[in-house]
Scaffold this motif. Sequence first.
Motif, PDB file in Angstrom:
ATOM      1  N   MET A  63      56.790 -12.900  -5.717  1.00  0.00           N
ATOM      2  CA  MET A  63      58.294 -12.555  -5.781  1.00  0.00           C
ATOM      3  C   MET A  63      58.551 -11.344  -4.985  1.00  0.00           C
ATOM      4  SD  MET A  63      58.528 -13.316 -10.013  1.00  0.00           S
ATOM      5  CE  MET A  63      57.219 -12.272 -10.545  1.00  0.00           C
ATOM      6  N   PHE A  64      59.996 -10.990  -5.023  1.00  0.00           N
ATOM      7  CA  PHE A  64      60.518  -9.873  -3.868  1.00  0.00           C
ATOM      8  C   PHE A  64      61.631  -9.286  -4.702  1.00  0.00           C
ATOM      9  CE2 PHE A  64      58.187 -12.897  -1.275  1.00  0.00           C
ATOM     10  CZ  PHE A  64      57.144 -11.854  -0.682  1.00  0.00           C
ATOM     11  N   TRP A  65      61.654  -8.098  -4.586  1.00  0.00           N
ATOM     12  CA  TRP A  65      62.681  -7.355  -5.121  1.00  0.00           C
ATOM     13  C   TRP A  65      64.035  -7.884  -4.605  1.00  0.00           C
ATOM     14  CZ3 TRP A  65      62.999  -4.813  -9.466  1.00  0.00           C
ATOM     15  CH2 TRP A  65      64.106  -3.723  -9.693  1.00  0.00           C
ATOM     16  N   GLN A  92      66.388 -35.112  -5.674  1.00  0.00           N
ATOM     17  CA  GLN A  92      65.538 -34.086  -5.231  1.00  0.00           C
ATOM     18  C   GLN A  92      64.586 -33.511  -6.204  1.00  0.00           C
ATOM     19  OE1 GLN A  92      68.381 -31.268  -3.925  1.00  0.00           O
ATOM     20  NE2 GLN A  92      68.639 -32.074  -1.677  1.00  0.00           N
ATOM     21  N   ILE A  93      63.439 -32.817  -5.788  1.00  0.00           N
ATOM     22  CA  ILE A  93      62.691 -32.128  -6.695  1.00  0.00           C
ATOM     23  C   ILE A  93      63.203 -31.065  -7.532  1.00  0.00           C
ATOM     24  CG2 ILE A  93      60.588 -30.943  -6.781  1.00  0.00           C
ATOM     25  CD1 ILE A  93      60.078 -31.844  -4.117  1.00  0.00           C
ATOM     26  N   LYS A  94      62.848 -31.025  -8.996  1.00  0.00           N
ATOM     27  CA  LYS A  94      63.383 -30.001  -9.947  1.00  0.00           C
ATOM     28  C   LYS A  94      62.473 -29.254 -10.351  1.00  0.00           C
ATOM     29  CE  LYS A  94      67.489 -33.425 -10.942  1.00  0.00           C
ATOM     30  NZ  LYS A  94      67.946 -34.068 -11.998  1.00  0.00           N
ATOM     31  N   GLN A 136      64.692 -16.705  -7.317  1.00  0.00           N
ATOM     32  CA  GLN A 136      64.623 -16.951  -5.695  1.00  0.00           C
ATOM     33  C   GLN A 136      63.216 -17.384  -5.561  1.00  0.00           C
ATOM     34  OE1 GLN A 136      67.078 -16.476  -3.608  1.00  0.00           O
ATOM     35  NE2 GLN A 136      65.437 -17.311  -2.162  1.00  0.00           N
ATOM     36  N   PHE A 137      62.210 -16.978  -6.289  1.00  0.00           N
ATOM     37  CA  PHE A 137      60.876 -17.488  -5.986  1.00  0.00           C
ATOM     38  C   PHE A 137      60.669 -18.999  -6.081  1.00  0.00           C
ATOM     39  CE2 PHE A 137      57.263 -19.074  -8.364  1.00  0.00           C
ATOM     40  CZ  PHE A 137      55.935 -19.046  -7.377  1.00  0.00           C
ATOM     41  N   ILE A 138      61.368 -19.720  -7.037  1.00  0.00           N
ATOM     42  CA  ILE A 138      61.427 -20.835  -7.697  1.00  0.00           C
ATOM     43  C   ILE A 138      62.267 -21.561  -6.262  1.00  0.00           C
ATOM     44  CG2 ILE A 138      62.210 -22.697  -9.134  1.00  0.00           C
ATOM     45  CD1 ILE A 138      59.711 -21.609  -9.981  1.00  0.00           C
ATOM     46  N   ASN A 139      63.507 -21.024  -6.005  1.00  0.00           N
ATOM     47  CA  ASN A 139      64.365 -21.912  -4.908  1.00  0.00           C
ATOM     48  C   ASN A 139      63.578 -21.948  -3.572  1.00  0.00           C
ATOM     49  OD1 ASN A 139      66.385 -22.150  -6.964  1.00  0.00           O
ATOM     50  ND2 ASN A 139      67.246 -20.260  -6.309  1.00  0.00           N
ATOM     51  N   ASP A 140      62.998 -20.613  -3.288  1.00  0.00           N
ATOM     52  CA  ASP A 140      62.247 -20.770  -1.888  1.00  0.00           C
ATOM     53  C   ASP A 140      61.057 -21.986  -1.889  1.00  0.00           C
ATOM     54  OD1 ASP A 140      63.604 -18.839  -0.957  1.00  0.00           O
ATOM     55  OD2 ASP A 140      62.126 -17.319  -1.512  1.00  0.00           O
ATOM     56  N   ARG A 141      60.469 -22.200  -3.233  1.00  0.00           N
ATOM     57  CA  ARG A 141      59.445 -23.118  -3.339  1.00  0.00           C
ATOM     58  C   ARG A 141      59.840 -24.486  -3.186  1.00  0.00           C
ATOM     59  NH1 ARG A 141      56.060 -19.244  -2.377  1.00  0.00           N
ATOM     60  NH2 ARG A 141      53.828 -19.664  -3.400  1.00  0.00           N
ATOM     61  N   GLY A 200      59.902 -30.914   3.099  1.00  0.00           N
ATOM     62  CA  GLY A 200      58.697 -31.516   3.460  1.00  0.00           C
ATOM     63  C   GLY A 200      57.745 -30.491   4.134  1.00  0.00           C
ATOM     64  N   GLU A 201      57.740 -29.167   4.079  1.00  0.00           N
ATOM     65  CA  GLU A 201      57.174 -28.366   4.738  1.00  0.00           C
ATOM     66  C   GLU A 201      55.783 -28.161   3.681  1.00  0.00           C
ATOM     67  OE1 GLU A 201      58.779 -24.655   5.484  1.00  0.00           O
ATOM     68  OE2 GLU A 201      60.635 -25.633   6.691  1.00  0.00           O
ATOM     69  N   GLY A 202      55.832 -28.203   2.456  1.00  0.00           N
ATOM     70  CA  GLY A 202      54.721 -27.625   1.581  1.00  0.00           C
ATOM     71  C   GLY A 202      54.561 -26.299   1.474  1.00  0.00           C
ATOM     72  N   PHE A 203      53.508 -25.959   0.895  1.00  0.00           N
ATOM     73  CA  PHE A 203      53.121 -24.284   1.020  1.00  0.00           C
ATOM     74  C   PHE A 203      51.843 -24.189   0.576  1.00  0.00           C
ATOM     75  CE2 PHE A 203      53.756 -24.599  -3.528  1.00  0.00           C
ATOM     76  CZ  PHE A 203      55.355 -25.373  -3.636  1.00  0.00           C
ATOM     77  N   SER A 204      51.103 -23.306   1.156  1.00  0.00           N
ATOM     78  CA  SER A 204      49.690 -22.948   0.664  1.00  0.00           C
ATOM     79  C   SER A 204      49.645 -21.512   1.145  1.00  0.00           C
ATOM     80  CB  SER A 204      48.957 -23.832   1.285  1.00  0.00           C
ATOM     81  OG  SER A 204      47.572 -23.418   1.060  1.00  0.00           O
TER      82      SER A 204
END
Length: 422
Positions: A221-223, A314-316, A345-350, A357-361
Amino acid sequence: MGSRIRDEPEHIFEVFAEVGRPTEPNGVAFVLQNYPEEIQDKKILELEIPKFAFPAEVDSGAVDHFSFVLTDEEGKFKYGFCRHAAGSQTCLCIVSFLPWFEIFYRLLNLLAEILNRTESNHVRPVLEALFKHHVPSSGEKVELLSHDPKQLFTFTCPNSAELPRIPQNRNLTEYYNAVNVHTMMSIYACMLQERRILIISRKLSRLTACIHGSASLLYPMFWQHIYIPKLRPSELGDVVVVDADNSTVSSEYNDLEVLPSEVVSLLKKRLKAQNAEKIGSSILGDGVAKAFLRANVALIGGYREALRFPPGEQIKFDEDAFIHSRPSSMQPFLQTVLHTQMFEQFINDRLDKLIAGEGFSDIFDEEVNLEHDKWATQSRYKEWYGNMKKQGKKVRKEGKEKWVEFSSKVSELFSLSSLFHI
């Protein structure tokens, strides 16, 4: 880095300025030179840079590096990096959308060295080469060529996927050296609640390092809130006051006590281990940052269990599923965190990355993979064991009552058998 950081700035830096010290006690600082000479945002040069270059009558007796944060019209952070030498009548300042503290502080040192020469004291060639250079990608090495080898400047673009390390990251290093473990944990707990926090110090470098060092420990998370310089805490009401010189926190809240006890125990144990390592060695690496990362894994690492993929939609993110996926001891605290701007914001970014379709790791999800199952198992075991103990007491109590009843029946039968010769 979250919605406050511009993803693709046009230039490595926006503007450089050499600022003159106010000539009178209550006077105004002024710009002596700047590059580029013409910029679109005149307010930065006329008001903001002069004000922040000399925020107060502070002279540390040595070279002081400090920073400030501006917010542009789109809500994006701009970082101001400053260098002031002891006894100097000027302050060097560079503004960028990129939070590259170590790189820009090194650049300011080079510019100061060039300006202090009696010959060839022009900083424009270095600044022009850097301004025209493309914004490098993570891990890319940049070498600014110049006809003067003394003006050569090289750096490697920071890898945003890596945790800050001690002593390489000066913000985290100075923050870690300034405050003790309890104070660091208290500030972390206050930031998770998004309190208004006022950090005070007699030293500008310590002040700004503690601000950015503490914020870096919130990852992933970010301030999300703006940074505002204040002089009188009495104007702020219910503010949390952090004295970075004396490592104290004054607050009317009990945020550290509200933080789930298992997370506090985990964090305290790992930070004390880092303190022990500090005594034996001057190199700590990413151990401090990783201690907080694992605390964040314990708190919000279960977000993936709450992702829903309805067909044709869409993903929820299912808030209720997220809360109930965590141990009951954490749920009241997470109900609060759930509605902070940082977590949203953390959830929205994910979600944005998944939808694209980028995914994250990243390193957070790597830690989730390594630690979350163990953490969940341990926490649920404790919860299960506690419930079983309660149920066991109840069973034993009921069993005892049933045994007394059974014994009385048996006694009655034996009495009847003796009477009827059964």
